[in-house]
Design an enzyme around this catalytic site. Structure first.
Site, short mmCIF file in Angstrom:
data_model
loop_
_atom_site.label_atom_id
_atom_site.label_comp_id
_atom_site.label_asym_id
_atom_site.label_seq_id
_atom_site.Cartn_x
_atom_site.Cartn_y
_atom_site.Cartn_z
N ARG A 1 39.88 41.15 33.10
CA ARG A 1 39.88 42.63 32.19
C ARG A 1 40.44 42.83 33.76
NH1 ARG A 1 33.82 43.83 32.12
NH2 ARG A 1 33.79 42.78 34.16
N ARG B 1 39.22 36.51 25.45
CA ARG B 1 39.89 34.17 24.32
C ARG B 1 40.40 34.93 23.22
NH1 ARG B 1 36.14 31.47 25.84
NH2 ARG B 1 34.23 32.28 24.88
N GLY C 1 37.93 40.89 42.52
CA GLY C 1 37.94 41.60 43.51
C GLY C 1 36.94 43.20 42.86
N TYR D 1 35.49 47.81 51.74
CA TYR D 1 36.82 47.55 50.36
C TYR D 1 37.72 47.00 52.06
CZ TYR D 1 39.83 47.78 46.91
OH TYR D 1 40.47 47.84 45.87
N GLY E 1 48.44 50.02 44.16
CA GLY E 1 47.77 52.20 43.95
C GLY E 1 46.95 52.32 42.99
#
Ligand code: NAI
Length: 278
Positions: free
Chosen positions: A15, A46, A91, A155, A186
């Site tokens: 994603r 996929r 992340g 973070y 950004g």
């Protein structure tokens, strides 16, 4: 750079920005191993990008899991061949406030955003160093790795660490045939705010209505005005091609960076003056 026929490994590639990087790689004829924690997102990617037996392979992986990482690394080498392009991109954001600390959130955010990047390096860089081919590693940090921007203190800590690790690794690997770049996005139009909600471990704090509102606002801001992930993918591949140390996604922070540097310079001048006087 000649990309055709090379093998890339992209974490968080199902994603968002990772998928943008996958698309840019496929456009250049690279064979891609996509690793992601979400089985559903892997199924979707996929379906979008091709047959599993073709140029795209998907691997379910939690990047914070060392043993699983080593297994997937070995599987990719067998399935596609030698990985010469590594994108440590998976992340999560955190939304824990300093008044509601818990160790689980630290382990969760650092385990993915920082240890996950290291796990990729440990898994693939030794073979890269032994390889006769040119290789490249791109670590995804954030503008939040350069400036405090209200993204959550865990973070920020993880992303500053990724910037430092990348800069240092780049210097250590100079002349080794392995290039290193750090991606400093950004706002990018992804579902990171929503996705991170689903990945949160049980011990995470239950959010107040105010925090939920802040997260919703952040989600809509990213979706409406963030850079498109496909554009970020192109910027990343341009950086690999030209071995650039930094990959930015917009040109809006130079005043803030200057202000931060001015504060740091002032602290140094202050130290010099104070010590000279004492
Ligand atoms: P996203 O949520 O759209 O994509 C991240 C992907 O990583 C997801 O498919 C998710 O399932 C996967 N993932 C999460 N935890 C994982 C784990 N433990 N193991 C394997 N895969 C895992 O998010 P986005 O926006 O594409 O973020 C990618 C990277 O870019 C992250 O490192 C993020 O911190 C960074 N970034 C994003 C920005 C943005 O505005 N979207 C801004 C700055 C940095």
């Amino acid at each position: 750079a000649d990309f055709e026929g090379r093998v890339a490994f992209v974490t968080g590639g199902a994603r968002g920005i990772g998928r943008g990087i996958v698309r840019a790689l496929l456009r250049r004829g690279v064979n891609v191993a996509i690793a992601d924690i979400s089985a559903a997102a892997l199924d979707e990617v996929r379906a979008k990008f091709g047959e599993p037996q073709d140029r795209v392979r998907t691997y379910r992986l939690d990047v914070s899991d060392r043993d699983a990482y080593a297994e997937v690394g070995a599987a990719v080498a067998g399935d596609l061949g030698e990985v010469t392009l590594l994108f440590n991109n998976a992340g999560v954001i955190d939304s824990v406030s300093p008044s509601r600390l818990n160790y689980r959130m630290w382990d969760h955010v650092m385990g993915i955003n920082l240890t996950g990047v290291y796990n990729g390096i440990q898994t693939f860089v030794p073979a890269m160093l032994a390889s006769s081919r040119r290789c490249h590693v791109v670590n995804t940090a954030s503008e939040a790795g350069l400036l405090e921007a209200g993204s959550g203190f865990l973070y920020h800590a993880s992303k500053y660490a990724v910037v430092g690790m990348s800069e240092s690794l780049r210097r250590e690997l100079a002349h080794s045939g392995v290039g290193v770049s750090v991606l400093l996005p950004g706002p990018v139009a992804t579902d990171i705010v929503q996705n991170a909600r689903h990945l949160r471990p049980d011990a995470a704090p239950v959010h107040s209505a105010r925090v939920i509102e802040i997260l919703d606002t952040a989600h809509h801001m990213l979706k409406e005005s963030g850079t498109r992930p496909d554009g970020v993918g192109e910027l990343v591949l341009d950086a690999v091609e030209h071995d650039r140390p930094y990959v930015a996604t917009r040109n809006e922070l130079s005043d803030l960076l200057d202000a931060r540097n001015a504060e740091l310079r002032a602290a140094m001048e202050h130290a010099e003056a104070l010590l000279a006087a004492s």
